[in-house]
Design a protein around this motif. Structure first.
Motif, mmCIF file in Angstrom:
data_model
loop_
_atom_site.group_PDB
_atom_site.id
_atom_site.type_symbol
_atom_site.label_atom_id
_atom_site.label_comp_id
_atom_site.label_asym_id
_atom_site.label_seq_id
_atom_site.Cartn_x
_atom_site.Cartn_y
_atom_site.Cartn_z
ATOM 1 N N TYR A 6 0.858 -1.178 0.000
ATOM 2 C CA TYR A 6 0.000 0.000 0.000
ATOM 3 C C TYR A 6 0.897 1.232 0.000
ATOM 4 C CZ TYR A 6 -3.646 -3.312 1.249
ATOM 5 O OH TYR A 6 -4.510 -4.377 1.240
ATOM 6 N N GLY A 7 0.770 2.048 -1.060
ATOM 7 C CA GLY A 7 1.625 3.220 -1.141
ATOM 8 C C GLY A 7 1.373 4.024 -2.394
ATOM 9 N N ASP A 8 2.186 5.047 -2.565
ATOM 10 C CA ASP A 8 2.105 5.963 -3.702
ATOM 11 C C ASP A 8 3.474 5.985 -4.369
ATOM 12 O OD1 ASP A 8 2.134 8.219 -5.393
ATOM 13 O OD2 ASP A 8 0.778 9.341 -4.109
ATOM 14 N N LEU A 9 3.514 5.706 -5.667
ATOM 15 C CA LEU A 9 4.797 5.656 -6.374
ATOM 16 C C LEU A 9 5.448 7.026 -6.515
ATOM 17 C CD1 LEU A 9 4.018 3.001 -9.127
ATOM 18 C CD2 LEU A 9 5.446 2.747 -7.088
ATOM 19 N N ARG A 46 -5.853 2.350 8.814
ATOM 20 C CA ARG A 46 -5.362 2.478 10.192
ATOM 21 C C ARG A 46 -5.310 1.120 10.891
ATOM 22 N NH1 ARG A 46 -4.610 7.778 12.228
ATOM 23 N NH2 ARG A 46 -4.216 9.010 10.351
ATOM 24 N N ALA A 47 -6.089 0.163 10.399
ATOM 25 C CA ALA A 47 -5.998 -1.188 10.951
ATOM 26 C C ALA A 47 -4.668 -1.835 10.586
ATOM 27 C CB ALA A 47 -7.153 -2.045 10.438
ATOM 28 N N LEU A 48 -4.089 -1.406 9.450
ATOM 29 C CA LEU A 48 -2.780 -1.912 9.031
ATOM 30 C C LEU A 48 -1.653 -1.132 9.695
ATOM 31 C CD1 LEU A 48 -3.451 -2.310 5.188
ATOM 32 C CD2 LEU A 48 -3.604 -4.070 6.971
ATOM 33 N N ASN A 49 -1.803 0.174 9.780
ATOM 34 C CA ASN A 49 -0.800 1.020 10.425
ATOM 35 C C ASN A 49 -1.515 2.136 11.182
ATOM 36 O OD1 ASN A 49 1.328 2.544 11.280
ATOM 37 N ND2 ASN A 49 2.094 3.072 9.258
ATOM 38 N N PRO A 50 -1.631 2.022 12.495
ATOM 39 C CA PRO A 50 -2.346 3.028 13.294
ATOM 40 C C PRO A 50 -1.758 4.430 13.170
ATOM 41 C CG PRO A 50 -1.961 1.036 14.580
ATOM 42 C CD PRO A 50 -1.166 0.890 13.314
ATOM 43 N N PHE A 51 -0.487 4.525 12.731
ATOM 44 C CA PHE A 51 0.141 5.838 12.591
ATOM 45 C C PHE A 51 -0.251 6.515 11.284
ATOM 46 C CE2 PHE A 51 3.051 3.418 15.360
ATOM 47 C CZ PHE A 51 3.018 4.240 16.477
ATOM 48 N N GLY A 52 -0.908 5.782 10.382
ATOM 49 C CA GLY A 52 -1.384 6.381 9.145
ATOM 50 C C GLY A 52 -0.284 6.801 8.200
ATOM 51 N N GLN A 53 0.783 6.027 8.152
ATOM 52 C CA GLN A 53 1.916 6.348 7.286
ATOM 53 C C GLN A 53 2.097 5.267 6.229
ATOM 54 O OE1 GLN A 53 4.819 6.477 10.466
ATOM 55 N NE2 GLN A 53 4.865 8.707 10.427
ATOM 56 N N VAL A 56 2.959 0.538 3.637
ATOM 57 C CA VAL A 56 2.636 -0.607 4.477
ATOM 58 C C VAL A 56 2.578 -1.826 3.572
ATOM 59 C CG1 VAL A 56 0.955 -1.692 6.005
ATOM 60 C CG2 VAL A 56 1.274 0.770 6.088
ATOM 61 N N VAL A 57 3.129 -2.937 4.041
ATOM 62 C CA VAL A 57 2.986 -4.191 3.307
ATOM 63 C C VAL A 57 2.242 -5.185 4.193
ATOM 64 C CG1 VAL A 57 5.098 -3.794 1.990
ATOM 65 C CG2 VAL A 57 5.198 -5.174 4.076
ATOM 66 N N GLY A 62 -1.155 -12.339 6.655
ATOM 67 C CA GLY A 62 -1.997 -11.246 7.109
ATOM 68 C C GLY A 62 -1.321 -10.249 8.020
ATOM 69 N N ARG A 63 -0.083 -10.520 8.402
ATOM 70 C CA ARG A 63 0.609 -9.580 9.285
ATOM 71 C C ARG A 63 1.079 -8.357 8.502
ATOM 72 N NH1 ARG A 63 5.244 -12.922 12.104
ATOM 73 N NH2 ARG A 63 5.365 -13.751 9.981
ATOM 74 N N PRO A 64 0.819 -7.139 9.034
ATOM 75 C CA PRO A 64 1.287 -5.925 8.365
ATOM 76 C C PRO A 64 2.680 -5.529 8.853
ATOM 77 C CG PRO A 64 -0.170 -5.334 10.167
ATOM 78 C CD PRO A 64 -0.083 -6.843 10.156
ATOM 79 N N LEU A 65 3.384 -4.811 8.000
ATOM 80 C CA LEU A 65 4.693 -4.263 8.358
ATOM 81 C C LEU A 65 4.802 -2.871 7.753
ATOM 82 C CD1 LEU A 65 7.505 -4.773 9.656
ATOM 83 C CD2 LEU A 65 8.249 -5.637 7.422
ATOM 84 N N ALA A 66 5.153 -1.905 8.586
ATOM 85 C CA ALA A 66 5.287 -0.522 8.146
ATOM 86 C C ALA A 66 6.745 -0.070 8.303
ATOM 87 C CB ALA A 66 4.353 0.380 8.939
ATOM 88 N N GLN A 67 6.987 1.173 7.926
ATOM 89 C CA GLN A 67 8.290 1.827 7.944
ATOM 90 C C GLN A 67 9.169 1.285 6.815
ATOM 91 O OE1 GLN A 67 9.072 4.555 9.716
ATOM 92 N NE2 GLN A 67 6.996 4.451 10.557
ATOM 93 N N SER A 68 9.493 2.167 5.885
ATOM 94 C CA SER A 68 10.152 1.761 4.643
ATOM 95 C C SER A 68 11.451 0.999 4.865
ATOM 96 C CB SER A 68 10.410 2.985 3.765
ATOM 97 O OG SER A 68 11.230 3.938 4.435
ATOM 98 N N ASN A 69 12.263 1.445 5.801
ATOM 99 C CA ASN A 69 13.549 0.775 5.988
ATOM 100 C C ASN A 69 13.403 -0.573 6.682
ATOM 101 O OD1 ASN A 69 14.764 2.842 4.657
ATOM 102 N ND2 ASN A 69 15.674 3.803 6.460
#
Length: 205
Positions: A6-9, A46-53, A56-57, A62-69
């Motif tokens: 989930y993102g914007d190129l 927000r269910a995937l990333n409560p911080f709204g950033q 997200v993959v 079904g587990r989400p992971l955020a933060q690009s690095n």
């Protein structure tokens, strides 16, 4: 594994995920969430990333992971993009921390104010521009005399720093006067199979 991304190129942080997924041959489905569209404020996001950033993959289980690095490190495990040498691997992490602490908050923020806020480059906060140039100078110094940031091979440190450095001219930041960076961009483009860009001269991303 088929990754849900989930993102914007148009976002450098999101492009990191695309670059490493492509480079490692990781299958993925891209779900476009345009920057400032309100898409990151929905209950579903927000269910995937409560911080709204973004990005997200979502993994197969079904587990989400955020933060690009963090995503970079996850997808690069066991690949050529993370050194096997313990010290070199730590140096890669050192660059990842520096990218988020000193590079992204200056270079990327300056670009964002031009691209998304419509500011003229000549009217950007001079303090912000000074810090962005200092970050680019640090990168130029590190790349002088070597092709990649750590060792003799490309790593996720290069991918993390490539995305916003490559588009820095969008913020009026001069890369043409930084020859080590321009050579490094070309080397990274070749390694990743990216179309060579005139970004270093014309500010294209």
């Amino acid at each position: 594994m088929t990754l849900q991304v989930y993102g914007d190129l148009g976002s450098g942080n999101c492009l990191k995920v695309k670059y490493i997924a492509d480079a490692t041959g990781t299958p993925y489905v891209w779900h476009d969430v345009p920057v400032r569209s309100g898409g990151t404020a929905t209950p579903e996001f927000r269910a995937l990333n409560p911080f709204g950033q973004m990005p997200v993959v979502v993994l197969d289980d079904g587990r989400p992971l955020a933060q690009s690095n963090a995503i970079l490190r996850y997808l690069a495990q066991g690949s050529r993009f993370i050194p096997t040498d313990r010290y070199d691997a730590a140096k890669v992490d050192e660059w990842l921390f520096w990218e988020q602490y000193s590079h992204e908050p200056t270079v990327a923020v300056a670009r964002s104010r031009v691209i998304y806020d419509g500011q003229d480059t000549a009217k950007l906060d001079p303090v912000l521009v000074g810090r962005a140039n200092a970050a680019l100078d640090r990168l130029e110094q590190a790349l002088t005399g070597q092709v990649f940031l750590v060792g003799n091979a490309m790593s996720i440190a290069d991918i993390a720093l490539l995305v916003y450095t490559r588009s820095a001219p969008d913020a009026g930041l001069d890369l043409a006067a930084r020859p080590a960076i321009t050579r490094w961009i070309a080397a990274c483009e070749q390694e990743l199979g990216l179309t060579a860009t005139a970004a270093v001269i014309k500010g294209q991303s």
